[in-house]
Design an enzyme around this catalytic site. Structure first.
Site, PDB file in Angstrom:
ATOM      1  CE  LYS A  17       1.306 -45.187  15.648  1.00 39.99           C
ATOM      2  NZ  LYS A  17       2.468 -44.488  16.206  1.00 39.99           N
ATOM      3  CD1 TRP A  60      -6.394 -36.866  10.966  1.00 39.29           C
ATOM      4  CD2 TRP A  60      -6.163 -37.017   8.747  1.00 39.29           C
ATOM      5  NE1 TRP A  60      -5.342 -36.075  10.596  1.00 39.29           N
ATOM      6  CE2 TRP A  60      -5.182 -36.148   9.250  1.00 39.29           C
ATOM      7  CE3 TRP A  60      -6.201 -37.258   7.373  1.00 39.29           C
ATOM      8  CZ2 TRP A  60      -4.238 -35.521   8.438  1.00 39.29           C
ATOM      9  CZ3 TRP A  60      -5.267 -36.632   6.560  1.00 39.29           C
ATOM     10  CH2 TRP A  60      -4.299 -35.785   7.086  1.00 39.29           C
ATOM     11  CE  LYS A  74       7.587 -38.334  18.044  1.00 44.31           C
ATOM     12  NZ  LYS A  74       7.979 -39.326  17.122  1.00 44.31           N
ATOM     13  CG  HIS A  84      26.068 -21.492   8.367  1.00 42.31           C
ATOM     14  ND1 HIS A  84      27.051 -20.713   7.808  1.00 42.31           N
ATOM     15  CD2 HIS A  84      26.684 -22.583   8.887  1.00 42.31           C
ATOM     16  CE1 HIS A  84      28.227 -21.318   7.960  1.00 42.31           C
ATOM     17  NE2 HIS A  84      28.027 -22.458   8.624  1.00 42.31           N
ATOM     18  NE  ARG A 128      -6.832 -46.508  10.476  1.00 44.59           N
ATOM     19  CZ  ARG A 128      -5.896 -47.059   9.733  1.00 44.59           C
ATOM     20  NH1 ARG A 128      -4.986 -47.807  10.299  1.00 44.59           N
ATOM     21  NH2 ARG A 128      -5.865 -46.867   8.435  1.00 44.59           N
ATOM     22  CD  GLU A 170       4.490 -36.516  15.685  1.00 46.87           C
ATOM     23  OE1 GLU A 170       5.389 -37.037  16.375  1.00 46.87           O
ATOM     24  OE2 GLU A 170       3.744 -37.156  14.939  1.00 46.87           O
ATOM     25  CD  GLU A 191      11.494 -39.018  16.083  1.00 46.79           C
ATOM     26  OE1 GLU A 191      11.303 -38.597  14.934  1.00 46.79           O
ATOM     27  OE2 GLU A 191      10.620 -39.594  16.756  1.00 46.79           O
ATOM     28  CB  CYS A 232     -10.505 -42.521   7.946  1.00 43.86           C
ATOM     29  SG  CYS A 232     -10.861 -40.840   7.452  1.00 43.86           S
ATOM     30  CG  ASN A 255      -8.965 -45.148   5.506  1.00 44.19           C
ATOM     31  OD1 ASN A 255      -8.565 -43.998   5.399  1.00 44.19           O
ATOM     32  ND2 ASN A 255      -8.178 -46.163   5.817  1.00 44.19           N
ATOM     33  N   GLY A 256      -9.737 -43.208   2.756  1.00 39.33           N
ATOM     34  CA  GLY A 256      -8.976 -42.997   1.516  1.00 39.33           C
ATOM     35  C   GLY A 256      -9.400 -41.684   0.891  1.00 39.33           C
TER      36      GLY A 256
HETATM   37  C1  AGP Z   1       5.559 -40.021  14.112  1.00 35.66           C
HETATM   38  O1  AGP Z   1       5.553 -39.535  15.396  1.00 35.66           O
HETATM   39  C2  AGP Z   1       4.533 -39.542  13.238  1.00 35.66           C
HETATM   40  N1  AGP Z   1       3.243 -39.603  13.771  1.00 35.66           N
HETATM   41  C3  AGP Z   1       4.658 -39.749  11.751  1.00 35.66           C
HETATM   42  O2  AGP Z   1       5.665 -38.889  11.356  1.00 35.66           O
HETATM   43  C4  AGP Z   1       4.977 -41.174  11.228  1.00 35.66           C
HETATM   44  O3  AGP Z   1       6.256 -41.549  11.628  1.00 35.66           O
HETATM   45  C5  AGP Z   1       4.855 -41.178   9.705  1.00 35.66           C
HETATM   46  O4  AGP Z   1       3.549 -40.848   9.344  1.00 35.66           O
HETATM   47  C6  AGP Z   1       5.252 -42.497   9.087  1.00 35.66           C
HETATM   48  O5  AGP Z   1       4.435 -43.535   9.523  1.00 35.66           O
HETATM   49  P1  AGP Z   1       4.847 -45.049   9.285  1.00 35.66           P
HETATM   50  O6  AGP Z   1       6.094 -45.292  10.038  1.00 35.66           O
HETATM   51  O7  AGP Z   1       3.688 -45.830   9.795  1.00 35.66           O
HETATM   52  O8  AGP Z   1       5.048 -45.216   7.813  1.00 35.66           O
END
Ligand code: AGP
Length: 608
Positions: free
Chosen positions: A603, A75, A485, A504, A27, A488, A481, A2, A101-102
């Site tokens: 984000k 969001w 990616k 395994h 966001r 996501e 990672e 948000c 937001n929250g």
């Molecule tokens: C990364 O591609 C993500 N969107 C997500 O995992 C992110 O890294 C995570 O939410 C942590 O965010 P921060 O680094 O702002 O704490």
């Protein structure tokens, strides 16, 4: 998670709010809305479901005059994305309008109490209770009424609220969710983060948890929750607006991948002198540094993967044990932290609720806690005992790329720093580390040069329903990672594994529709990784390997190979992650997806 924005001044609130929301859309983009109030008018509210462009359609041709307003991009947490659940939420009389937001954790009981008092709820959100609660406690004075209800709210909030009874006032408050105030000539702004208002001002005040602010065109007052007025500390932001533009790239994510050589150089700048690391922000005394016998790293998502790489680097180079924990677990597991341990919080945004809670948990133990943070002035950077800034600049793509690489660089710098201060690394080793760090921008540039080749090879995922990423030792977390990616932004299911673990269980997944992406660059375990690839080949799996330039062997056992410049395994994560970022990007492009705004994500995750 948000985004909220608010404005009071002579400009058109409709323009300012829309522009602010467009910078905050990363966001959350489930729905959006604005409320505007004119001097002799009622509050006018406009909402739409889906991305912000839909709100633009709603606003097209609508004459919205006024001088004060609030906006929100959502969001969803409580209630599906829909018009009725979009913010702003208004009181029944339409006198009050509020964005939030929250998460209000006690919203269910509050809602019941309000329903018993005759309040009718139009949405399924936790936010709507705030506006009705405010209405139920309204004294005719907005600031006073906000003070009355804040102690009743449990959970996290950043709110912006306006009232037609006081059309010259915008009230904001925060606890647990970020909020910044922007200062202009005879005008004020509020926003969830700086980029939303950077077009108009770079003079900001970061609100602290518990702060309540009253904003008029020519006046600003800030109090703590006990109503003590606070002095305002202004910060001048250095980021330029260009950072919030795509600069000719189709997506921010692609732009940010391309920025990585510069980001590495920026993160190193001023932090290396000779063969020493300089971390001016480090507030630990010589004695405290000497006493560190264990390190904890706490982070989420991509930042958690950086922490795993950091563990591999520090344990190899310094032989100091490092425990890495996902932040959402750390706070609830009653972590064993000794006073002499060092806790490191890694976060791009510096606002992630779980990581922030991890910091607070760590501080209870009396241990020193430092942040590796990208966003200056963010809550974690302000509450930590010291911060190493990653200088990646504004990262807008929801999928973190350049911030990750910058986190890795910060971890090498920290290793060098601790190695010297604790007399673990001799001159020769420090020279070696520094030499290699300096080579990295150029080497990453070389990977960017083969973008077209990587794009072509991404076709291996064309008919994939799932995929496996493998890596070992330094590169295990790079496999995680790469998989994150891909998931996501392309929505192709992906799992990251330690190469040796494949046999395994996960190898059962390998099929025509589940290719293997193997990190097989030169390393101490290179031969083992090769055997792991052979095991997959023997089961007719499709293989795309990352290998070191000149390695002919790998091409004999893989369907496709991406060749990367040779570097010591210690630094290879920085090089190897780049093709994986491109793979995720092009897999998403090939499927026609919106790379910067993947579904269901936001984000900055400022709720638990
Ligand atoms: C990364 O591609 C993500 N969107 C997500 O995992 C992110 O890294 C995570 O939410 C942590 O965010 P921060 O680094 O702002 O704490």
């Amino acid at each position: 998670m948000c985004g909220i924005v608010g404005y009071i001044g002579e400009k058109s609130p409709k323009e300012v709010l829309y522009s602010g929301l467009s910078k905050l859309e990363y966001r959350g983009y489930d729905s959006a809305g604005i409320s505007i109030l004119g001097k002799e008018q009622e509050i006018q509210t406009y909402k739409s479901v889906g991305k912000l462009a839909n709100l633009r359609e709603v606003l097209k041709g609508v004459e919205v005059s006024g001088h004060i307003g609030i906006g929100h991009t959502r969001w969803a947490t409580h209630g599906v994305p829909s018009t009725k659940n979009s913010h702003p939420h208004n009181s029944k009389s339409n006198k009050l309008s509020l964005v939030h937001n929250g998460i209000i954790e006690n919203y269910a009981e509050l809602r019941e109490e309000l329903v018993n008092k005759g309040y009718e709820f139009l949405s399924d959100t936790d936010t709507e209770v705030i506006v009705h609660l405010l209405d139920a406690n309204f004294t005719g004075n907005l600031v006073e009424s906000v003070f009355k209800i804040l102690p009743i709210l449990e959970g996290a909030y950043a709110i912006g609220v306006i009232s037609s009874d006081e059309p010259d006032l915008l009230v904001a408050a925060r606890k647990g969710s970020p909020l910044v105030i922007g200062l202009g000539e005879n005008e004020k702004y509020i926003a969830s983060d700086v980029p939303a208002i950077l077009e108009y001002t770079n003079r900001v005040i970061f609100l602290e948890d518990g702060d309540v602010a009253s904003l008029k065109q020519d006046e600003i007052k800030i109090w703590d929750l006990e109503k003590n007025e606070k002095s305002t500390e202004e910060t001048e932001i250095e980021w330029d607006l260009e950072a919030a533009e795509k600069g000719g790239y189709e997506y921010f994510t692609l732009k940010e991948i391309h920025e990585q050589p510069r980001v590495i150089a920026e993160t190193l700048k001023g932090k290396i002198k000779g063969n020493s690391a300089i971390i001016e922000e480090m507030t630990l005394t010589k004695e405290e540094l000497e006493n560190i016998t264990k390190i904890h790293m706490v982070a989420c998502g991509t930042s958690y993967h950086a922490a795993l790489v950091g563990k591999a680097i520090i344990e190899q180079e310094l032989r100091i044990p490092v425990e890495v924990e996902v932040a959402s677990e750390f706070r609830y597991k009653n972590p064993i932290i000794n006073k002499t341990d060092l806790v490191i919080l890694i976060s791009q945004s510096g606002e992630t609720a779980d990581t922030l809670a991890g910091l607070r948990e760590a501080k209870k133990s009396g241990a020193k806690a430092i942040g590796i943070i990208n966003v200056m002035g963010s809550t974690i950077s302000r509450e930590a005992d010291g911060t190493i800034y990653t200088n990646a600049g504004l990262e807008i793509g929801v999928a973190s790329t350049k911030a990750f690489i910058a986190q890795l660089i910060a971890l090498y710098i920290l290793t060098l720093y601790l190695g010297e201060k604790k007399n673990i690394l001799d001159d020769k080793r420090r020279n070696y580390i520094v030499e290699n760090l300096k080579k990295l921008p150029n080497m990453v540039e070389k990977v960017l040069d083969i973008e077209e080749d990587i794009k072509l090879k991404t076709r291996v995922l064309d008919s994939a329903r799932s995929s496996m990423f493998i890596g070992r030792n330094m590169n295990t977390a790079i496999a995680y990672e790469g998989a994150l990616k891909l998931k996501e932004i392309s929505y192709i299911h992906a799992e990251g594994y330690q190469s040796g673990e494949l046999k395994h269980g996960p190898i059962a997944m390998i099929s025509e529709e589940c290719p293997l992406i193997a990190i097989a660059t030169k390393s101490d375990t290179y031969e083992k990784v090769k055997s792991n690839i052979e095991e997959v080949r023997a089961r007719s799996g499709k293989i795309l390997a990352l290998a070191t330039l000149g390695d002919e062997e790998i091409s004999k056992i893989s369907d496709e190979v991406i060749y990367l410049p040779e570097i010591d395994e210690l630094f290879s994560p920085v090089i190897n992650v780049v093709p994986l970022q491109f793979i995720a990007y092009y897999a998403a492009i090939n499927r026609g997806l919106d790379v910067d705004k993947p579904r269901n994500l936001a984000k900055s995750v400022t709720v638990e």
